[in-house]
Design a protein around this motif. Structure first.
Motif, mmCIF file in Angstrom:
data_model
loop_
_atom_site.group_PDB
_atom_site.id
_atom_site.type_symbol
_atom_site.label_atom_id
_atom_site.label_comp_id
_atom_site.label_asym_id
_atom_site.label_seq_id
_atom_site.Cartn_x
_atom_site.Cartn_y
_atom_site.Cartn_z
ATOM 1 N N LEU A 1 48.796 -12.037 52.572
ATOM 2 C CA LEU A 1 49.357 -12.711 53.743
ATOM 3 C C LEU A 1 50.782 -13.188 53.480
ATOM 4 C CD1 LEU A 1 48.933 -13.705 56.622
ATOM 5 C CD2 LEU A 1 47.898 -15.792 55.683
ATOM 6 N N ASP A 2 51.050 -13.707 52.285
ATOM 7 C CA ASP A 2 52.392 -14.215 51.978
ATOM 8 C C ASP A 2 53.434 -13.102 52.088
ATOM 9 O OD1 ASP A 2 50.685 -16.281 51.262
ATOM 10 O OD2 ASP A 2 51.973 -16.962 49.651
ATOM 11 N N ALA A 3 53.129 -11.941 51.525
ATOM 12 C CA ALA A 3 54.072 -10.823 51.585
ATOM 13 C C ALA A 3 54.265 -10.354 53.020
ATOM 14 C CB ALA A 3 53.580 -9.671 50.710
ATOM 15 N N TRP A 4 53.184 -10.350 53.793
ATOM 16 C CA TRP A 4 53.273 -9.932 55.197
ATOM 17 C C TRP A 4 54.157 -10.896 55.981
ATOM 18 C CZ3 TRP A 4 51.375 -11.987 59.921
ATOM 19 C CH2 TRP A 4 51.358 -11.077 60.991
ATOM 20 N N ILE A 5 54.029 -12.190 55.687
ATOM 21 C CA ILE A 5 54.856 -13.192 56.362
ATOM 22 C C ILE A 5 56.326 -12.988 56.004
ATOM 23 C CG2 ILE A 5 55.406 -15.664 56.432
ATOM 24 C CD1 ILE A 5 52.370 -16.184 56.118
ATOM 25 N N CYS A 6 56.612 -12.646 54.755
ATOM 26 C CA CYS A 6 58.002 -12.390 54.336
ATOM 27 C C CYS A 6 58.639 -11.320 55.222
ATOM 28 C CB CYS A 6 58.062 -11.952 52.879
ATOM 29 S SG CYS A 6 58.005 -13.308 51.706
ATOM 30 N N GLY A 7 57.880 -10.287 55.533
ATOM 31 C CA GLY A 7 58.417 -9.230 56.376
ATOM 32 C C GLY A 7 58.561 -9.632 57.829
ATOM 33 N N LEU A 8 57.954 -10.747 58.190
ATOM 34 C CA LEU A 8 57.970 -11.216 59.571
ATOM 35 C C LEU A 8 59.055 -12.259 59.829
ATOM 36 C CD1 LEU A 8 56.038 -10.900 62.132
ATOM 37 C CD2 LEU A 8 54.937 -13.000 61.328
ATOM 38 N N ILE A 9 59.582 -12.858 58.766
ATOM 39 C CA ILE A 9 60.449 -14.022 58.904
ATOM 40 C C ILE A 9 61.658 -13.766 59.802
ATOM 41 C CG2 ILE A 9 62.066 -15.514 57.657
ATOM 42 C CD1 ILE A 9 60.085 -15.638 55.379
ATOM 43 N N ASN A 10 62.391 -12.700 59.528
ATOM 44 C CA ASN A 10 63.637 -12.490 60.271
ATOM 45 C C ASN A 10 63.406 -12.334 61.768
ATOM 46 O OD1 ASN A 10 65.278 -12.678 58.032
ATOM 47 N ND2 ASN A 10 65.284 -10.482 57.640
ATOM 48 N N SER A 11 62.487 -11.444 62.145
ATOM 49 C CA SER A 11 62.250 -11.237 63.578
ATOM 50 C C SER A 11 61.669 -12.479 64.228
ATOM 51 C CB SER A 11 61.317 -10.042 63.791
ATOM 52 O OG SER A 11 60.044 -10.282 63.211
ATOM 53 N N ALA A 12 60.771 -13.175 63.528
ATOM 54 C CA ALA A 12 60.134 -14.366 64.104
ATOM 55 C C ALA A 12 61.147 -15.485 64.336
ATOM 56 C CB ALA A 12 59.018 -14.857 63.194
ATOM 57 N N THR A 13 62.031 -15.725 63.360
ATOM 58 C CA THR A 13 63.007 -16.808 63.513
ATOM 59 C C THR A 13 64.046 -16.467 64.574
ATOM 60 O OG1 THR A 13 64.212 -15.919 61.593
ATOM 61 C CG2 THR A 13 62.696 -17.745 61.203
#
Length: 335
Positions: A102-114
């Motif tokens: 989950l942590d790695a998946w969140i890393c890939g999500l950070i830019n688009s989400a923010t």
């Protein structure tokens, strides 16, 4: 030894592995939704700090804020919470397939989400989500590349919740930006920026309805800036504030933070102009914090004799100046 009870974060990780996190949150009753959201927050916030915030704070020249979440200054902490909230928002909606890490998946999500979160917040206060200069504004500014860029910066700024101290616009930051655009490295360029801002505003106000909707309206959502210095009466006599909300130490700390930011901006501007790093660092530190520093006026802090002598020793230590120059260059290269 008794077995530890699963936490909300453990439950979130388990649901993510099963690929049912988003569906479970969507179907949950209010108490369980709050628990799963809290659990998601617990998982997300350290990932956002190390994957995004820490690097941003280093590039902003905030070394203390880059130490840990607990060291974040108030404005930086507000930005961090906004980013975490945006990532949590996307995690509980997009985690629809099995996620082993989950942590790695969140890393890939950070830019688009923010980015999406930033646009949502701008939209809530009426600011343009993707600021662009309309053709009528470009034409009104004569197609001037710098003025058009400044207009976009202003449209960005009105949707940003932070303030520029006691000013409406971040003139100091834009002065450095203007230098790079125009090649005018005059140290008094903040005066030129103020004139440029008025030029852009004059053209914007020609479309009154547009101006009120996308500039004046969003700008009204910013916190009221509190002057750092005491106001004056019509006769020129300083007026004492009715109530001081912070103690002298906090005021001095705020002033020194702003002074450090201005020093970093000045060093960055001169380095980008190709000046020698050692000379730039020594001269800026001398002006900002040494014998050339502005004396205490209107309640601003002044260095004691011992502190002034400490700065003098630092300026005479070539090794320490070299280390500072290396650190400054690393920050400038990251920007």
């Amino acid at each position: 030894m008794p077995r530890r009870s699963p936490t909300a974060a453990d439950e979130v990780r388990g649901l993510a592995r099963a690929g049912t996190l988003a569906a479970t949150v969507a179907d949950a009753d209010e108490p369980r939704r709050r628990r799963l959201t809290r659990g998601t927050y617990s998982v997300v916030y350290p990932v956002v700090y190390t994957g995004l915030t820490q690097g941003l704070e280093r590039r902003r020249g905030h070394p203390a804020c880059a130490v840990s979440v607990r060291h974040l200054a108030d404005d930086c902490l507000d930005r961090f919470h906004d980013d975490v909230e945006a990532v949590v928002h996307d995690v509980v909606r997009r985690a629809t397939a099995p996620i082993d890490n989950l942590d790695a998946w969140i890393c890939g999500l950070i830019n688009s989400a923010t980015v999406n979160g930033h646009r949502r917040r701008r939209g809530e206060i009426g600011a343009l989500q993707r600021p662009r200069a309309p053709k009528w504004l470009v034409d009104g500014l004569g197609g001037d590349r710098w003025l058009v860029h400044l207009a976009v910066q202003m449209l960005n700024w009105v949707g940003n919740p932070v303030t520029a101290g006691s000013q409406v616009w971040p003139v100091d930051s834009w002065a450095a930006l203007r230098c790079r655009f125009t090649g005018d490295w005059d140290t008094g360029s903040d005066t030129a920026v103020r004139a440029d801002i008025e030029t852009v505003l004059r053209v914007m106000r020609a479309k009154r309805e547009w101006y009120e909707r996308y500039v004046e309206g969003p700008l009204g959502h910013k916190h009221v800036p509190v002057p750092r210095f005491a106001p004056e009466s019509p006769g020129g006599t300083p007026l004492a504030p009715a109530l001081s909300l912070v103690d002298a130490g906090e005021r001095d700390d705020l002033y020194m933070r702003e002074l450090a930011h201005l020093a970093m901006t000045a060093m960055r501007t001169r380095l980008l102009a190709g000046e020698d790093p050692h000379t730039v660092v020594a001269e800026v530190i001398e002006v900002a914090f040494g014998g050339g520093a502005v004396p205490a006026l209107d309640g601003r802090p002044q260095l004691s004799d011992a502190e002034g002598e400490h700065v003098g020793r630092l300026l005479r230590d070539r090794d320490r100046i070299s280390r500072i120059a290396v650190a400054v260059l690393a920050i400038v290269e990251d920007l």
